[in-house]
Design a protein around this motif. Structure first.
Motif, PDB file in Angstrom:
ATOM      1  N   VAL A 192       1.140  -1.253   0.024  1.00  0.00           N
ATOM      2  CA  VAL A 192       0.005  -0.068  -0.033  1.00  0.00           C
ATOM      3  C   VAL A 192       0.911   1.175  -0.047  1.00  0.00           C
ATOM      4  CG1 VAL A 192      -1.706   1.379   1.322  1.00  0.00           C
ATOM      5  CG2 VAL A 192      -1.731  -1.096   1.363  1.00  0.00           C
ATOM      6  N   VAL A 193       0.502   2.123  -1.008  1.00  0.00           N
ATOM      7  CA  VAL A 193       1.166   3.374  -0.996  1.00  0.00           C
ATOM      8  C   VAL A 193       0.200   4.639  -0.698  1.00  0.00           C
ATOM      9  CG1 VAL A 193       2.534   5.062  -2.420  1.00  0.00           C
ATOM     10  CG2 VAL A 193       2.846   2.552  -2.626  1.00  0.00           C
ATOM     11  N   THR A 194       0.358   5.402   0.339  1.00  0.00           N
ATOM     12  CA  THR A 194      -0.402   6.366   0.633  1.00  0.00           C
ATOM     13  C   THR A 194       0.009   7.791  -0.116  1.00  0.00           C
ATOM     14  OG1 THR A 194      -0.943   5.573   2.668  1.00  0.00           O
ATOM     15  CG2 THR A 194      -1.444   7.805   2.575  1.00  0.00           C
ATOM     16  N   VAL A 195      -0.960   8.238  -0.683  1.00  0.00           N
ATOM     17  CA  VAL A 195      -0.955   9.690  -1.308  1.00  0.00           C
ATOM     18  C   VAL A 195      -1.497  10.671  -0.647  1.00  0.00           C
ATOM     19  CG1 VAL A 195      -1.367  11.261  -3.291  1.00  0.00           C
ATOM     20  CG2 VAL A 195      -0.803   8.754  -3.695  1.00  0.00           C
ATOM     21  N   ASP A 196      -0.843  11.536   0.090  1.00  0.00           N
ATOM     22  CA  ASP A 196      -1.454  12.315   0.668  1.00  0.00           C
ATOM     23  C   ASP A 196      -2.182  13.512   0.449  1.00  0.00           C
ATOM     24  OD1 ASP A 196      -0.185  11.186   3.173  1.00  0.00           O
ATOM     25  OD2 ASP A 196       1.598  12.725   2.973  1.00  0.00           O
ATOM     26  N   GLU A 197      -3.201  14.154   1.119  1.00  0.00           N
ATOM     27  CA  GLU A 197      -4.078  14.910   0.443  1.00  0.00           C
ATOM     28  C   GLU A 197      -3.563  16.185  -0.310  1.00  0.00           C
ATOM     29  OE1 GLU A 197      -7.220  18.132   2.548  1.00  0.00           O
ATOM     30  OE2 GLU A 197      -7.028  16.239   3.565  1.00  0.00           O
ATOM     31  N   GLN A 198      -3.985  16.293  -1.502  1.00  0.00           N
ATOM     32  CA  GLN A 198      -3.337  17.401  -2.443  1.00  0.00           C
ATOM     33  C   GLN A 198      -4.329  18.532  -2.610  1.00  0.00           C
ATOM     34  OE1 GLN A 198      -0.040  17.070  -3.620  1.00  0.00           O
ATOM     35  NE2 GLN A 198      -0.117  15.197  -2.073  1.00  0.00           N
ATOM     36  N   PRO A 199      -4.197  19.729  -3.224  1.00  0.00           N
ATOM     37  CA  PRO A 199      -4.593  20.807  -3.367  1.00  0.00           C
ATOM     38  C   PRO A 199      -5.698  20.707  -4.450  1.00  0.00           C
ATOM     39  CG  PRO A 199      -2.472  21.402  -3.832  1.00  0.00           C
ATOM     40  CD  PRO A 199      -2.454  20.174  -3.289  1.00  0.00           C
ATOM     41  N   SER A 200      -5.490  19.760  -5.485  1.00  0.00           N
ATOM     42  CA  SER A 200      -6.286  19.683  -6.749  1.00  0.00           C
ATOM     43  C   SER A 200      -6.087  18.380  -7.258  1.00  0.00           C
ATOM     44  CB  SER A 200      -5.666  20.661  -7.736  1.00  0.00           C
ATOM     45  OG  SER A 200      -4.452  20.232  -8.233  1.00  0.00           O
ATOM     46  N   VAL A 201      -7.065  18.208  -8.256  1.00  0.00           N
ATOM     47  CA  VAL A 201      -7.076  16.879  -8.743  1.00  0.00           C
ATOM     48  C   VAL A 201      -5.858  16.478  -9.575  1.00  0.00           C
ATOM     49  CG1 VAL A 201      -8.507  15.451 -10.832  1.00  0.00           C
ATOM     50  CG2 VAL A 201      -9.698  16.806  -9.064  1.00  0.00           C
ATOM     51  N   ALA A 202      -5.393  17.698 -10.460  1.00  0.00           N
ATOM     52  CA  ALA A 202      -4.053  17.483 -11.247  1.00  0.00           C
ATOM     53  C   ALA A 202      -3.034  17.029 -10.249  1.00  0.00           C
ATOM     54  CB  ALA A 202      -3.847  18.969 -11.857  1.00  0.00           C
ATOM     55  N   ARG A 203      -2.877  17.741  -9.154  1.00  0.00           N
ATOM     56  CA  ARG A 203      -1.678  17.265  -8.159  1.00  0.00           C
ATOM     57  C   ARG A 203      -1.791  15.886  -7.721  1.00  0.00           C
ATOM     58  NH1 ARG A 203       0.737  21.875  -5.768  1.00  0.00           N
ATOM     59  NH2 ARG A 203       1.891  20.505  -4.461  1.00  0.00           N
ATOM     60  N   THR A 204      -3.080  15.737  -7.402  1.00  0.00           N
ATOM     61  CA  THR A 204      -3.335  14.262  -7.026  1.00  0.00           C
ATOM     62  C   THR A 204      -2.812  13.187  -7.988  1.00  0.00           C
ATOM     63  OG1 THR A 204      -4.917  15.049  -5.633  1.00  0.00           O
ATOM     64  CG2 THR A 204      -4.810  12.529  -5.961  1.00  0.00           C
ATOM     65  N   ALA A 205      -3.265  13.578  -9.188  1.00  0.00           N
ATOM     66  CA  ALA A 205      -2.849  12.509 -10.476  1.00  0.00           C
ATOM     67  C   ALA A 205      -1.422  12.312 -10.611  1.00  0.00           C
ATOM     68  CB  ALA A 205      -3.614  13.008 -11.692  1.00  0.00           C
ATOM     69  N   ASP A 206      -0.924  13.632 -10.443  1.00  0.00           N
ATOM     70  CA  ASP A 206       0.544  13.661 -10.443  1.00  0.00           C
ATOM     71  C   ASP A 206       1.335  12.945  -9.537  1.00  0.00           C
ATOM     72  OD1 ASP A 206       0.552  15.826 -12.487  1.00  0.00           O
ATOM     73  OD2 ASP A 206       0.935  17.208 -10.951  1.00  0.00           O
ATOM     74  N   ARG A 207       0.959  12.809  -8.469  1.00  0.00           N
ATOM     75  CA  ARG A 207       1.180  12.054  -7.116  1.00  0.00           C
ATOM     76  C   ARG A 207       1.162  10.436  -7.489  1.00  0.00           C
ATOM     77  NH1 ARG A 207       3.934  10.835  -5.018  1.00  0.00           N
ATOM     78  NH2 ARG A 207       3.651  10.475  -2.885  1.00  0.00           N
ATOM     79  N   VAL A 208      -0.032  10.077  -7.980  1.00  0.00           N
ATOM     80  CA  VAL A 208      -0.357   8.940  -8.308  1.00  0.00           C
ATOM     81  C   VAL A 208       0.387   8.270  -9.450  1.00  0.00           C
ATOM     82  CG1 VAL A 208      -2.376   7.283  -9.334  1.00  0.00           C
ATOM     83  CG2 VAL A 208      -2.759   9.077  -7.644  1.00  0.00           C
ATOM     84  N   LEU A 209       0.576   8.988 -10.439  1.00  0.00           N
ATOM     85  CA  LEU A 209       1.546   8.802 -11.493  1.00  0.00           C
ATOM     86  C   LEU A 209       2.851   8.680 -11.022  1.00  0.00           C
ATOM     87  CD1 LEU A 209       0.460  10.997 -14.555  1.00  0.00           C
ATOM     88  CD2 LEU A 209       0.323   8.638 -14.327  1.00  0.00           C
ATOM     89  N   GLU A 210       3.320   9.125 -10.242  1.00  0.00           N
ATOM     90  CA  GLU A 210       4.872   8.965  -9.628  1.00  0.00           C
ATOM     91  C   GLU A 210       4.855   7.677  -8.898  1.00  0.00           C
ATOM     92  OE1 GLU A 210       5.582  12.322  -6.971  1.00  0.00           O
ATOM     93  OE2 GLU A 210       5.585  13.698  -8.525  1.00  0.00           O
ATOM     94  N   VAL A 211       3.771   7.306  -8.300  1.00  0.00           N
ATOM     95  CA  VAL A 211       3.589   6.123  -7.225  1.00  0.00           C
ATOM     96  C   VAL A 211       3.612   4.991  -8.299  1.00  0.00           C
ATOM     97  CG1 VAL A 211       2.127   4.644  -6.018  1.00  0.00           C
ATOM     98  CG2 VAL A 211       2.679   7.082  -5.506  1.00  0.00           C
ATOM     99  N   LEU A 212       2.987   5.061  -9.484  1.00  0.00           N
ATOM    100  CA  LEU A 212       2.786   3.787 -10.301  1.00  0.00           C
ATOM    101  C   LEU A 212       3.872   3.937 -11.503  1.00  0.00           C
ATOM    102  CD1 LEU A 212      -1.115   4.088 -10.866  1.00  0.00           C
ATOM    103  CD2 LEU A 212       0.238   2.813  -9.364  1.00  0.00           C
ATOM    104  N   ALA A 213       4.688   4.840 -11.711  1.00  0.00           N
ATOM    105  CA  ALA A 213       5.667   4.910 -12.684  1.00  0.00           C
ATOM    106  C   ALA A 213       6.556   3.827 -12.432  1.00  0.00           C
ATOM    107  CB  ALA A 213       6.640   6.241 -12.605  1.00  0.00           C
ATOM    108  N   PRO A 214       6.872   2.889 -13.531  1.00  0.00           N
ATOM    109  CA  PRO A 214       7.794   1.732 -13.632  1.00  0.00           C
ATOM    110  C   PRO A 214       9.270   2.186 -13.014  1.00  0.00           C
ATOM    111  CG  PRO A 214       7.509   2.284 -15.764  1.00  0.00           C
ATOM    112  CD  PRO A 214       6.551   3.257 -14.940  1.00  0.00           C
TER     113      PRO A 214
END
Length: 214
Positions: A192-214
């Motif tokens: 499990v990787v936790t993405v902390d609360e972000q100020p926008s959808v775009a920023r949240t998506a950025d963090r998710v992409l960082e987590v999912l990057a190979p």
């Protein structure tokens, strides 16, 4: 020589409390990553040939939940919710091999909500836990306060999101804290990787992409 069998499609699960913004983040990721596949019971992700899934979800929200405990039992509700779990499992099993797949909540959130509704032990839980295991779970961690504001101060909260709809914020906060605890119990055997609360959808998506990057 024996031919290699197709590999199970790799998949990850995007999980979070009610109001975490999973659907919005998935929509943003779909725009950015057209090569990925996405599985969700939200209307925007269900194609026309599976419109029954959309219809059942609408009936649960509009017909079953308001009459839960009177016209419909919690067992009946759980039976309907299982259709969503099976739909997501089918999307996983039919996904092309080696195509990245992101699944909204999988069975983890529904199982936790069934337990909160009073179905503490049910044979279908054992079955669900035999379903394909994700490579990882990405948990969108937002506070109950943020979720409450996103849900228009509880204007759209239903009985699968609050311990007591009539009590407003207090029932919502209590439910969401219990929901988080039970979801974390269900994913304890998965990375499990936790993405902390972000100020926008775009920023949240950025963090998710960082987590999912190979």
């Amino acid at each position: 020589m024996k031919e290699d069998l197709p590999a199970q499609a790799p998949f990850r699960v995007l999980l979070g409390p009610d109001g975490a913004g999973k659907s919005s983040v998935m929509a943003e990721l779909r725009r950015r990553c057209p090569q990925w596949r996405f599985a969700s019971t939200d209307d925007a992700f269900v194609d026309e040939e599976h419109r029954l899934v959309r219809d059942l979800r609408a009936h649960v929200e509009n017909d079953v939940l308001p009459a839960l405990g009177d016209t419909y039992s919690t067992d009946f509700l759980a039976g309907l919710l299982q259709t969503a779990v099976l739909y997501l499992r089918d999307r996983i099993e039919s996904a092309p091999a080696r195509t990245p797949l992101l699944v909204d909540s999988y069975y983890y959130k529904i199982l936790a909500k069934c337990r909160i509704a009073g179905l503490k032990d049910n044979p279908m839980y054992t079955w669900w836990r035999t379903f394909p295991r994700p490579d990882a779970v990405v948990y969108l961690d937002v506070s109950p306060g943020t979720a409450w504001r996103r849900l228009r101060a509880g204007a759209g909260v239903n009985r699968l999101e609050s311990a007591d709809v009539d009590s407003g914020w207090f029932g919502f906060e209590s439910y969401q804290r219990e929901l988080r605890k039970l979801m974390m119990e269900e994913v304890r055997q998965v990375p499990v990787v936790t993405v902390d609360e972000q100020p926008s959808v775009a920023r949240t998506a950025d963090r998710v992409l960082e987590v999912l990057a190979p």
